[in-house]
Design an enzyme around this catalytic site. Sequence first.
Site, PDB file in Angstrom:
ATOM      1  N   LYS A  54      -3.680   9.284  -2.783  1.00 30.26           N
ATOM      2  CA  LYS A  54      -4.193   9.278  -2.412  1.00 30.26           C
ATOM      3  C   LYS A  54      -5.174   9.155  -1.838  1.00 30.26           C
ATOM      4  CE  LYS A  54      -1.696   9.653   2.618  1.00 30.26           C
ATOM      5  NZ  LYS A  54      -1.219  10.965   3.601  1.00 30.26           N
TER       6      LYS A  54
ATOM      7  N   SER B  77       1.336   8.182   7.397  1.00 27.53           N
ATOM      8  CA  SER B  77      -0.081   8.174   6.519  1.00 27.53           C
ATOM      9  C   SER B  77      -0.274   7.330   5.000  1.00 27.53           C
ATOM     10  CB  SER B  77      -0.493   9.029   7.174  1.00 27.53           C
ATOM     11  OG  SER B  77      -0.679  10.131   5.810  1.00 27.53           O
TER      12      SER B  77
ATOM     13  N   SER C 187       4.373  12.265   6.896  1.00 27.83           N
ATOM     14  CA  SER C 187       3.620  10.901   6.275  1.00 27.83           C
ATOM     15  C   SER C 187       4.144  10.276   4.444  1.00 27.83           C
ATOM     16  CB  SER C 187       2.108  10.691   5.454  1.00 27.83           C
ATOM     17  OG  SER C 187       1.423  11.175   7.168  1.00 27.83           O
TER      18      SER C 187
END
Length: 478
Positions: free
Chosen positions: A81, A156, A180
Amino acid sequence: MSRPIRIHAFGDDALAEHDAVGLAALIRSGELGAGEVESAAVARIRQVDPALDAVAHEAYGTPRRSRKPEAPLHGVPTLVKDNTDVAGMPTNHGTDAYRARPATQDGRYARQLLSTGLTVLGKSRLPEFGLNASTEFRSGPPVRNPWHTDRSVGASSGGAAALVAAGALPLAHANDGGGSIRIPAAAAGLIGLKPSRGRHPDGEQARTMPINIISEGVLTRSVRDTAAYLAAAEEHWRNPRLAPIGLVQGPARRRLRVGLLLETVTDAVVDEQTRDAVLRTARLLEEQGHVVEPIPVPVPRSFPADFITYWGLLAAMAGGFGRFAFDRSFDASRLDGLTQGLARQFKDGGWSRTPGALRRLHRARTRYAAAFRRHELILSPVLAHVTPPLGHLDPSGPFDELMDRLQRYVAFTPLHNVTGAPGLSLPMGMAREGVPIGVHLSAAHGDDRTLLEVAFALEEQTTWPALGTAPAAEVNSP
């Protein structure tokens, strides 16, 4: 209702429909070469990403490969990420406010992830600083849900979820500061475990927080992949203050008391389809011999307002210290509407509430922990309603409307970030809109193992939704 346009890359190449554990075993045996698997993953990412827009940075020509052929997940491809440093790759945190230079060294958590043997092919997209619950942006295209490209894939860790669900990768790095890992898992039909606080080395961002709400992990399509990753990560570092998880390989046959939570702390109404998925899961747990009974919300009613105050503090810190924390070129005027709105709300009065909010959030841990004196697990929705169409959580929309929508959607997951408890999203339903529905299980702090054991049992009882088996007429490839 629009007909879902589904995107996936499952096929008869080296990846096939293997999960990470299966691929690692084939590489160890010599039946597949690590390079062959890596090339197949790159080809799949290139196939689906024009439609999904999930990749933040490509490193296909210069991947980070494992130097430990004995590592449990050696040769398995993944993306990290884009809020976690990997040497040689930029870390841009999903923002237009600056352009990052390549990191000079691996972050603390990246070192643990790399120790498991994974091959890192690049970075996945996230919304600005991970603050939104949909991977949408001030400029540039959103990340699209491979189950229905007009729908949000959550956030996210939205880029990671899109690629794993679409079959481009068997698993991908994710982290969770308010849901997330679990929100995109729910939106994309994946397994998403937010581990207990302290289960892994804290990343650089987490170490600067007044209350550390960030947990690191992965998104997967099988429970055994999540379990294998956690066991492999423990070989690199294990917190001696927490009981080890070890390698969980199946369900435990013990009777548990499960608290059923359908009331939200934000007073949001849980939609009918989500409620039905939770109640169906409750029936499956009862069939296994567990006792399921309703419980009240295990945190005080002040929790939502206090969390929003803290959320605003984090946004204000990101904007106010961006030049020092990220890059000297940082331009706060290029932050998106959500970050600017949260920071403005904090500066307009939230700062004065911060000391009390932080005290109450700290105390919430004690009240939440008390719920596990009687119950080993809590069962709830992940989200209050089915993942919405793209644009519903657009960060450029009116701020007050966006905040209202976020509170009506993200009504369960932040509890576990503040309290440090582990939480797990499982894909236990399909909505009429053509997207999966996630159901949430949580346990006492440190009891991640029980969540995995129950997840294995539920996996035996049901079939997870899978894009690889979707009717051909509903699947388009770009």
